[in-house]
Write an enzyme that holds these catalytic residues in place. Structure first.
Site, mmCIF file in Angstrom:
data_model
loop_
_atom_site.group_PDB
_atom_site.id
_atom_site.type_symbol
_atom_site.label_atom_id
_atom_site.label_comp_id
_atom_site.label_asym_id
_atom_site.label_seq_id
_atom_site.Cartn_x
_atom_site.Cartn_y
_atom_site.Cartn_z
ATOM 1 N N LYS A 139 0.817 -1.208 0.000
ATOM 2 C CA LYS A 139 0.000 0.000 0.000
ATOM 3 C C LYS A 139 0.860 1.272 0.000
ATOM 4 C CE LYS A 139 -4.217 -1.688 -0.143
ATOM 5 N NZ LYS A 139 -4.949 -1.549 -1.408
ATOM 6 N N ASP B 295 -4.419 -3.914 -6.408
ATOM 7 C CA ASP B 295 -4.860 -2.551 -6.725
ATOM 8 C C ASP B 295 -4.178 -1.892 -7.925
ATOM 9 O OD1 ASP B 295 -6.161 -0.169 -6.509
ATOM 10 O OD2 ASP B 295 -5.018 0.575 -4.788
ATOM 11 N N SER C 74 -12.458 -7.635 -3.266
ATOM 12 C CA SER C 74 -12.861 -7.782 -1.860
ATOM 13 C C SER C 74 -14.350 -7.471 -1.726
ATOM 14 C CB SER C 74 -12.116 -6.784 -0.973
ATOM 15 O OG SER C 74 -10.731 -6.891 -1.156
ATOM 16 N N THR D 96 -8.788 -8.126 12.955
ATOM 17 C CA THR D 96 -7.406 -8.267 12.525
ATOM 18 C C THR D 96 -6.705 -6.930 12.660
ATOM 19 O OG1 THR D 96 -5.975 -8.638 10.627
ATOM 20 C CG2 THR D 96 -8.231 -7.996 10.132
ATOM 21 N N THR E 130 -4.243 -6.185 10.782
ATOM 22 C CA THR E 130 -3.744 -5.861 9.456
ATOM 23 C C THR E 130 -4.572 -4.761 8.805
ATOM 24 O OG1 THR E 130 -3.067 -8.152 9.311
ATOM 25 C CG2 THR E 130 -3.054 -6.909 7.278
ATOM 26 N N GLY F 36 -8.066 -12.236 9.827
ATOM 27 C CA GLY F 36 -7.867 -12.912 11.110
ATOM 28 C C GLY F 36 -7.833 -14.425 11.002
ATOM 29 N N LYS G 158 -28.480 -25.166 24.620
ATOM 30 C CA LYS G 158 -29.649 -25.442 25.460
ATOM 31 C C LYS G 158 -30.346 -24.133 25.777
ATOM 32 C CE LYS G 158 -30.369 -24.702 29.234
ATOM 33 N NZ LYS G 158 -31.459 -23.877 29.781
ATOM 34 N N CYS H 67 -30.623 -23.737 33.964
ATOM 35 C CA CYS H 67 -29.152 -23.713 34.022
ATOM 36 C C CYS H 67 -28.623 -25.021 34.611
ATOM 37 C CB CYS H 67 -28.675 -22.526 34.853
ATOM 38 S SG CYS H 67 -29.228 -20.933 34.190
HETATM 39 N N1 3NM Z 1 -8.431 -7.576 3.304
HETATM 40 P P1 3NM Z 1 -4.707 -11.004 8.430
HETATM 41 S S1 3NM Z 1 -8.947 -8.140 5.709
HETATM 42 C C1 3NM Z 1 -5.964 -7.542 3.211
HETATM 43 O O1 3NM Z 1 -11.698 -7.662 4.626
HETATM 44 C C2 3NM Z 1 -7.217 -7.720 3.911
HETATM 45 O O2 3NM Z 1 -11.091 -7.413 2.570
HETATM 46 C C3 3NM Z 1 -9.426 -7.729 4.137
HETATM 47 O O3 3NM Z 1 -4.953 -9.866 7.340
HETATM 48 C C4 3NM Z 1 -10.846 -7.595 3.759
HETATM 49 O O4 3NM Z 1 -4.635 -12.313 7.716
HETATM 50 C C5 3NM Z 1 -7.317 -8.069 5.267
HETATM 51 O O5 3NM Z 1 -3.388 -10.584 9.022
HETATM 52 C C6 3NM Z 1 -6.213 -8.310 6.203
HETATM 53 O O6 3NM Z 1 -5.800 -10.916 9.426
HETATM 54 C C7 3NM Z 1 -6.096 -9.756 6.591
HETATM 55 MG MG MG Z 2 -9.117 -6.518 0.929
#
Ligand code: 3NM
Ligand code: MG
Length: 526
Positions: free
Chosen positions: A45, A74, A112, A138, A140, A172, A367, A452
């Site tokens: 990016k 991209d 995506s 995540t 990321t 994630g 349950k 419960c």
């Molecule tokens: N795209 P990790 S989530 C690059 O939701 C990317 O489109 C996403 O990273 C989307 O495997 C994501 O570290 C990051 O969780 C995924």
């Molecule tokens: Mg993506």
């Protein structure tokens, strides 16, 4: 050149910023391919186009050496400059239609998607695959919301059965949730994700090759399980290996005897109101309770307990944290989880927590009362035609279902879990065997926590019946309902207070033979 056929099983998405400091990105890519990565996306990016092209050429040399397709994130200019096998675009990037025009028909194009509408648009716009996300939280990316496997499934089910669109799930994904993501997102029409797309789980791992091997192996196991789940769903008959209801009832005396011999330990994350009663009921039945609401000890406990109860009554943040931890580790250790979604529909917090629990882990047995099961039916929604019709009954009829057995069976099949719905008549189903249980006493409805306590009883039975949670749920209900009948008719019971004490006594007094002789169970054909 014709469009390459792509194996989407394990899709590495790179991120230089997250790459493990012990090696270069190039090494991560090569190691991961040696570990089984089948497709690579270069996602940079922060690089300008010339620098991106330079890196892409190097990465492409590695992927070409191993015959793995490379897609560029991209930047179509980069994709075209290095003659990559394709590109991946996001919703805010260049449009799918424009990307296809630039790439031509023979390159791989992915987009995506996070909603049904986006997925359907991708289909119309000529994408080869969709990345469905964000599945889990995540670092990321900072997602506004996560789909969870239930949300992923909704998107899979919205794709026409005949469409050749490929799908990967992203966000994630780690080796310890892969199996569950794949099995749990499997759609009612049999569509299973074609792959998992992973960033941190690979580039951030100590050893990218080992991490990739684990991920691929988990994906394959999940895929196999999901295929079986689908076959079970469409066959819809009693499968080989499932004991008949008659045989389950015949096994009751032995089950109670075994429970008392083994005295299995059950980790309860329960609520303030019922903690004492559920612990006493567990002891009276012959099991051992441990009431431990701290997330810190959940992992240690998962190694020594034989089953887990997650009860969302008197919900607090710390209970929720503990439930996630305990659930995750119980799944990893194959310890059965009984989920008691107390008051699931009563507040947004409880409904959201119920959704999160169902998304974050595999619960073996659910349950609840009619209202709670109806909330779960709404959360998981959809399904095939019969399931949808059964679930719709929930909306129109509130808790007074016209056909409770059909709903219990539908939820069980959809979740791949045993569902026990308690009430005057109790219903239990594993999606194939569905029964109505007529035992019980009206006093059970006049004290708090009797439901419960049933969850605790089911968890004790599940601990000694690891291969048949349906049998555990039925036995768990019958045992406490019989104790209720015995207590409720005692001469020294004059009201709910004396009943409560007598109930615990009668759980302890219950004999194996009574389980067989006094059970009133009917098989229901839905
Ligand atoms: N795209 P990790 S989530 C690059 O939701 C990317 O489109 C996403 O990273 C989307 O495997 C994501 O570290 C990051 O969780 C995924
Ligand atoms: Mg993506």
């Amino acid at each position: 050149m014709a469009k390459p056929t792509v194996d989407y099983s394990l899709y590495l998405v790179t991120d230089s910023g997250l790459n493990h400091p012990s090696r270069t990105l190039l090494q991560s890519v090569e190691d991961s391919i040696l570990g089984g990565v089948t497709l690579v996306q270069l996602r940079e990016k922060d690089l300008d186009t010339p620098a991106f092209i330079e890196l892409a050429r190097k990465v492409h040399a590695v992927t070409k050496k191993h015959n793995v397709p490379l897609l560029i994130n991209d930047n179509l200019e980069v994709a075209l400059a290095i003659d990559a096998e394709g590109a991946h675009v996001g919703q805010d990037d260049i449009s799918c239609v424009e990307a296809r025009r630039l790439l031509g028909p023979n390159k791989i194009l992915g987009i995506s998607t996070g909603t049904i509408e986006e997925a359907q648009k991708a289909l119309a716009d000529g994408a080869d695959y969709i990345g469905i996300g964000t599945c889990f939280m995540t670092q990321t990316k900072s997602p506004k919301r996560t789909l969870g496997p239930i949300g992923v499934r909704a998107i899979l089910e919205a794709l026409p059965a005949e469409s050749e669109m490929k799908t990967v799930v992203i966000g994630g994904i780690k080796h310890d949730n892969t199996r569950r993501v794949v099995t749990h997102s499997a759609g009612a029409h049999g569509r299973i994700v074609d792959g998992i797309a992973v960033v941190t789980g690979i580039v951030g791992a100590q050893d990218a090759k080992v991490a990739s091997e684990q991920l691929l192996s988990e994906f394959k196991i999940g895929h196999e399980l999901a295929t079986t789940k689908h076959q079970n769903n469409i066959r819809g008959t009693v499968q080989d290996g499932r004991a008949s209801v008659e045989d389950v009832i015949k096994s009751f005396p032995q089950m109670l005897t075994t429970l008392r011999e083994k005295s299995p330990l059950t980790h309860h994350i329960s609520n303030y109101v019922v903690m004492n009663d559920t612990a006493n009921a567990t002891l009276a039945l012959g099991g051992s309770p441990i009431m431990a609401p701290s997330a810190i000890e959940a992992e240690d406990l998962s190694k020594v307990v034989s089953s887990v109860v997650l009860n969302i009554g008197t919900l607090t943040d710390s209970f929720v944290d503990c439930m996630y931890e305990a659930g995750k580790h119980a799944n990893a250790q194959s310890k059965p989880i009984v989920f008691d979604p107390v008051g699931a529909g009563a507040t947004k917090l409880r409904e959201e927590t119920t959704r999160k629990i169902l998304n974050a882990m595999h619960v073996d047995i659910i349950k609840g009362n009619a209202g709670e099961i109806s909330t779960i039916a709404k959360i998981i929604g959809g399904g095939d035609k019969t399931e949808t019709i059964a679930m719709r009954g929930v909306d129109s009829l509130g808790s007074g279902f016209s056909n409770p057995a059909a709903i219990v069976q539908a939820v069980a099949r959809r979740e791949g879990a045993v569902v026990a719905m308690t009430g005057i008549t109790d219903y239990v189903s594993d999606g194939f065997r569905t029964v109505a249980i007529e035992n019980g006493n009206a006093y059970q409805g006049r004290i708090t926590g009797s439901g419960c306590m049933i969850a605790s009883s089911i968890a004790s039975f599940a601990a000694i019946s690891p291969n048949d949670h349906f049998a555990a749920a039925v036995a768990g209900i019958v045992a406490l309902n019989l104790a209720g009948e015995h207590a409720g008719t005692r001469a020294d019971v004059h009201g709910p207070g004396t009943f409560r004490a007598a109930f615990i006594d009668e759980i302890a007094n219950l004999t194996p033979q009574q389980m067989l002789n006094e059970a009133r169970i009917k098989t229901v054909t839905v």
